[in-house]
Each structure stands twice: as structure tokens, then as C-alpha cells.
Design an enzyme around this catalytic site. Structure first.
Site, PDB file in Angstrom:
ATOM      1  N   GLY A  14       0.790  -1.234   0.000  1.00 52.33           N
ATOM      2  CA  GLY A  14       0.000   0.000   0.000  1.00 52.33           C
ATOM      3  C   GLY A  14       0.816   1.276   0.000  1.00 52.33           C
ATOM      4  O   GLY A  14       0.308   2.327   0.395  1.00 52.33           O
ATOM      5  N   SER A  15       2.053   1.223  -0.498  1.00 56.42           N
ATOM      6  CA  SER A  15       2.850   2.460  -0.507  1.00 56.42           C
ATOM      7  C   SER A  15       2.280   3.469  -1.499  1.00 56.42           C
ATOM      8  O   SER A  15       2.354   4.682  -1.267  1.00 56.42           O
ATOM      9  CB  SER A  15       4.326   2.174  -0.804  1.00 56.42           C
ATOM     10  OG  SER A  15       4.512   1.804  -2.148  1.00 56.42           O
ATOM     11  N   ASN A  16       1.695   2.994  -2.602  1.00 52.92           N
ATOM     12  CA  ASN A  16       1.068   3.935  -3.542  1.00 52.92           C
ATOM     13  C   ASN A  16      -0.191   4.554  -2.950  1.00 52.92           C
ATOM     14  O   ASN A  16      -0.447   5.742  -3.160  1.00 52.92           O
ATOM     15  CB  ASN A  16       0.767   3.239  -4.872  1.00 52.92           C
ATOM     16  CG  ASN A  16       1.982   3.206  -5.768  1.00 52.92           C
ATOM     17  OD1 ASN A  16       2.385   4.222  -6.332  1.00 52.92           O
ATOM     18  ND2 ASN A  16       2.613   2.041  -5.856  1.00 52.92           N
ATOM     19  N   LYS A  67      -7.408 -15.590 -10.269  1.00 49.82           N
ATOM     20  CA  LYS A  67      -8.588 -15.069 -10.945  1.00 49.82           C
ATOM     21  C   LYS A  67      -9.348 -14.093 -10.037  1.00 49.82           C
ATOM     22  O   LYS A  67      -9.284 -14.187  -8.819  1.00 49.82           O
ATOM     23  CB  LYS A  67      -9.494 -16.262 -11.296  1.00 49.82           C
ATOM     24  CG  LYS A  67     -10.512 -15.977 -12.367  1.00 49.82           C
ATOM     25  CD  LYS A  67     -11.235 -17.272 -12.765  1.00 49.82           C
ATOM     26  CE  LYS A  67     -12.290 -16.981 -13.808  1.00 49.82           C
ATOM     27  NZ  LYS A  67     -13.532 -16.427 -13.335  1.00 49.82           N
ATOM     28  N   MET A  94      -3.315  -7.218  -7.741  1.00 49.93           N
ATOM     29  CA  MET A  94      -2.652  -8.207  -8.579  1.00 49.93           C
ATOM     30  C   MET A  94      -3.600  -9.162  -9.310  1.00 49.93           C
ATOM     31  O   MET A  94      -3.174 -10.203  -9.791  1.00 49.93           O
ATOM     32  CB  MET A  94      -1.618  -8.983  -7.749  1.00 49.93           C
ATOM     33  CG  MET A  94      -0.556  -8.091  -7.107  1.00 49.93           C
ATOM     34  SD  MET A  94       0.178  -6.855  -8.225  1.00 49.93           S
ATOM     35  CE  MET A  94       1.351  -7.899  -9.086  1.00 49.93           C
ATOM     36  N   ARG A  95      -4.869  -8.804  -9.403  1.00 44.38           N
ATOM     37  CA  ARG A  95      -5.791  -9.625 -10.210  1.00 44.38           C
ATOM     38  C   ARG A  95      -6.284  -8.817 -11.395  1.00 44.38           C
ATOM     39  O   ARG A  95      -6.424  -7.594 -11.296  1.00 44.38           O
ATOM     40  CB  ARG A  95      -6.999 -10.073  -9.374  1.00 44.38           C
ATOM     41  CG  ARG A  95      -6.625 -11.081  -8.309  1.00 44.38           C
ATOM     42  CD  ARG A  95      -7.794 -11.399  -7.395  1.00 44.38           C
ATOM     43  NE  ARG A  95      -7.287 -12.029  -6.195  1.00 44.38           N
ATOM     44  CZ  ARG A  95      -7.278 -13.348  -5.972  1.00 44.38           C
ATOM     45  NH1 ARG A  95      -7.778 -14.169  -6.875  1.00 44.38           N
ATOM     46  NH2 ARG A  95      -6.768 -13.831  -4.862  1.00 44.38           N
ATOM     47  N   ASN A 111      -4.641   2.417 -13.241  1.00 45.49           N
ATOM     48  CA  ASN A 111      -3.646   1.512 -12.664  1.00 45.49           C
ATOM     49  C   ASN A 111      -2.267   2.161 -12.729  1.00 45.49           C
ATOM     50  O   ASN A 111      -1.991   2.956 -13.630  1.00 45.49           O
ATOM     51  CB  ASN A 111      -3.629   0.190 -13.446  1.00 45.49           C
ATOM     52  CG  ASN A 111      -2.665  -0.827 -12.856  1.00 45.49           C
ATOM     53  OD1 ASN A 111      -2.593  -0.978 -11.632  1.00 45.49           O
ATOM     54  ND2 ASN A 111      -1.916  -1.523 -13.697  1.00 45.49           N
ATOM     55  N   HIS A 113       1.692   1.055 -13.100  1.00 46.22           N
ATOM     56  CA  HIS A 113       2.483  -0.118 -13.505  1.00 46.22           C
ATOM     57  C   HIS A 113       3.966   0.263 -13.541  1.00 46.22           C
ATOM     58  O   HIS A 113       4.325   1.304 -14.083  1.00 46.22           O
ATOM     59  CB  HIS A 113       2.023  -0.614 -14.873  1.00 46.22           C
ATOM     60  CG  HIS A 113       2.751  -1.846 -15.300  1.00 46.22           C
ATOM     61  ND1 HIS A 113       2.417  -3.108 -14.831  1.00 46.22           N
ATOM     62  CD2 HIS A 113       3.833  -2.012 -16.095  1.00 46.22           C
ATOM     63  CE1 HIS A 113       3.255  -3.989 -15.343  1.00 46.22           C
ATOM     64  NE2 HIS A 113       4.123  -3.354 -16.118  1.00 46.22           N
TER      65      HIS A 113
HETATM   66  C1  GAR Z   1       3.904  -1.264  -7.226  1.00 43.15           C
HETATM   67  O1  GAR Z   1       5.251  -1.203  -7.573  1.00 43.15           O
HETATM   68  C2  GAR Z   1       3.024  -1.379  -8.459  1.00 43.15           C
HETATM   69  O2  GAR Z   1       3.518  -0.681  -9.536  1.00 43.15           O
HETATM   70  C3  GAR Z   1       3.052  -2.858  -8.696  1.00 43.15           C
HETATM   71  O3  GAR Z   1       2.969  -3.436  -7.409  1.00 43.15           O
HETATM   72  C4  GAR Z   1       3.609  -2.567  -6.481  1.00 43.15           C
HETATM   73  C5  GAR Z   1       2.676  -2.355  -5.300  1.00 43.15           C
HETATM   74  O4  GAR Z   1       3.296  -1.645  -4.275  1.00 43.15           O
HETATM   75  N1  GAR Z   1       1.955  -3.242  -9.535  1.00 43.15           N
HETATM   76  C6  GAR Z   1       2.043  -4.150 -10.498  1.00 43.15           C
HETATM   77  O5  GAR Z   1       3.059  -4.771 -10.753  1.00 43.15           O
HETATM   78  C7  GAR Z   1       0.758  -4.363 -11.274  1.00 43.15           C
HETATM   79  N2  GAR Z   1       0.958  -5.267 -12.373  1.00 43.15           N
HETATM   80  P1  GAR Z   1       2.448  -0.912  -3.132  1.00 43.15           P
HETATM   81  O6  GAR Z   1       1.471  -1.933  -2.561  1.00 43.15           O
HETATM   82  O7  GAR Z   1       3.463  -0.527  -2.120  1.00 43.15           O
HETATM   83  O8  GAR Z   1       1.749   0.283  -3.729  1.00 43.15           O
END
Ligand code: GAR
Length: 195
Positions: A14-16, A67, A94-95, A111, A113
Site C-alpha cells: 500500500g505504498s502507492n 482469478k 494483482m488480479r 492503474n 504499472h
Molecule cells: C507497485 O510497484 C506497483 O507498480 C506494482 O505493485 C507494487 C505495489 O506496491 N503493480 C504491479 O506490478 C501491477 N501489475 P504498493 O502496494 O506498495 O503500492
């Protein structure tokens, strides 16, 4: 212009989401987060949301490791609507989102990425970049469609890859860029929606 209500879906740290909340607190993003949902009951993203007093909930995908079952998508759409969500932000979710949820929020799911799409879609894009030996990668914010990281690109930031980078070192550098880019693009896109 009114303040937009965001819904956040995440599977991990959840850093984003934290970067989005920090941007809101700093007055850099005119939004509120109505609900945070995770497909993992023990994901740190839920704890972080609760700490901030934000409604948090679990999406039941039990019996499915990858899924996102239709019933779970319908339930997610219902919870998001109940919370008054106008724009959905995937933050490490991640789904793959498909029809039930896409139809409930047309052109309203974003999203983040960790690559310069269309290069390195899918899982562990930071590892893909290191293994490909590229000297530059980056991060992308895009609209979610039914494909794998194929939706309309709304913003990108470039990030250098150094010769001795490990996947983890690159991921940390990419995440710093994500934390700048995502709140900025959400703000721009929300302003368009709220016009
Ligand atoms: C992030 O780096 C995001 O870009 C990636 O998962 C991480 C989640 O970090 N997402 C993907 O790879 C999607 N295909 P977070 O939980 O600290 O935000």
C-alpha cells in the site's frame, strides 16, 4: 469543481495508496478516499487505511489464487458504489479486472504499472527490465481495460537502470517515481472527469 471520491484496490504493502493519502493531506490532490479494498485479508494496505480512519474491506476471492471471479467483481462494484466512489485506483492490485467491474466504472479505473508500457507488461516488471539489460525503464499510469496492462496511457515517468542494479534496487527507484506520478495523474484525470 467538487472533490472527487476515490476507491482504492490493492493486494500488498500500500505504498502507492499512502502516496495518494499524503498528496491529499498536503493539499496537492483534491480528493477523498471513500474505501480501500483488498483481496488479501492480511495486506498491509488495509492496516494503513484503518490507521487513517478510512473504510477498509476484504474482497473474497477464496478458492482462486489468480482469478478475480465475477461474483467478487460484482461485490466490489457494489461496495465501491455504496462508498460513493467516482474513480477507482488500482494500487498494487494483482488480479485482472474484467467485465463486471469495468462495466460498472467505464473509463474510471486507473492503474499504476512499474514499467514504460507497452514494454514489460505483467508481473515483476522491474525484474523483467533488469533481466533484459535495458538502461532505462520507468512507470506508467493507464486506464484499465480488459487486457493485461493495455489501456490508454495517461502519464509516464522515466527511471534509469544502472548496470549493477538488482531487481529490488530498481523496484525501489521505480516506486519513488510511482509515488510522484500516480497522485499527479489522478489529480489531472479527476479534474477532467469533474468538469
Ligand atoms: C507497485 O510497484 C506497483 O507498480 C506494482 O505493485 C507494487 C505495489 O506496491 N503493480 C504491479 O506490478 C501491477 N501489475 P504498493 O502496494 O506498495 O503500492
Amino acid at each position: 469543481m467538487g472533490m472527487i471520491t476515490l476507491g482504492i484496490l490493492g493486494s500488498g504493502a500500500g505504498s502507492n495508496m499512502q502516496a495518494i493519502l499524503d498528496a491529499i493531506d498536503a493539499g496537492a490532490l483534491d480528493a477523498r478516499v471513500g474505501i480501500v479494498l483488498s483481496d488479501h485479508p492480511d495486506a498491509h494496505i488495509l492496516e494503513r487505511a484503518e490507521l487513517k480512519g478510512i473504510r477498509a474491506g476484504v474482497i473474497d476471492c477464496s478458492g482462486h489464487s489468480m482469478k478475480f471471479p465475477d461474483v467478487a467483481q460484482e461485490e466490489t462494484a457494489r461496495k465501491l458504489r455504496e462508498a460513493g466512489v467516482e474513480l477507482v485506483c488500482l494500487a498494487g492490485f494483482m488480479r485482472m479486472v474484467k467485465r463486471p467491474l469495468l462495466d460498472a466504472f467505464p473509463s474510471r479505473i486507473l492503474n499504476i504499472h512499474p514499467s514504460l508500457l507497452p514494454v514489460f507488461p505483467g508481473l515483476e516488471a522491474w525484474r523483467q527490465a533488469v533481466e533484459a539489460g535495458v538502461s532505462e525503464s520507468g512507470v506508467t499510469v493507464h486506464l484499465v481495460d480488459a487486457g493485461m496492462d493495455t489501456g490508454l496511457i495517461l502519464g509516464q515517468e522515466r527511471v534509469s537502470v544502472f548496470p549493477d542494479d538488482t531487481p529490488e534496487m530498481l523496484h525501489a527507484r521505480l516506486q519513488a517515481a510511482e509515488h510522484r506520478l500516480y497522485p499527479a495523474v489522478i489529480g489531472r484525470y479527476a479534474a477532467q472527469l469533474m468538469q
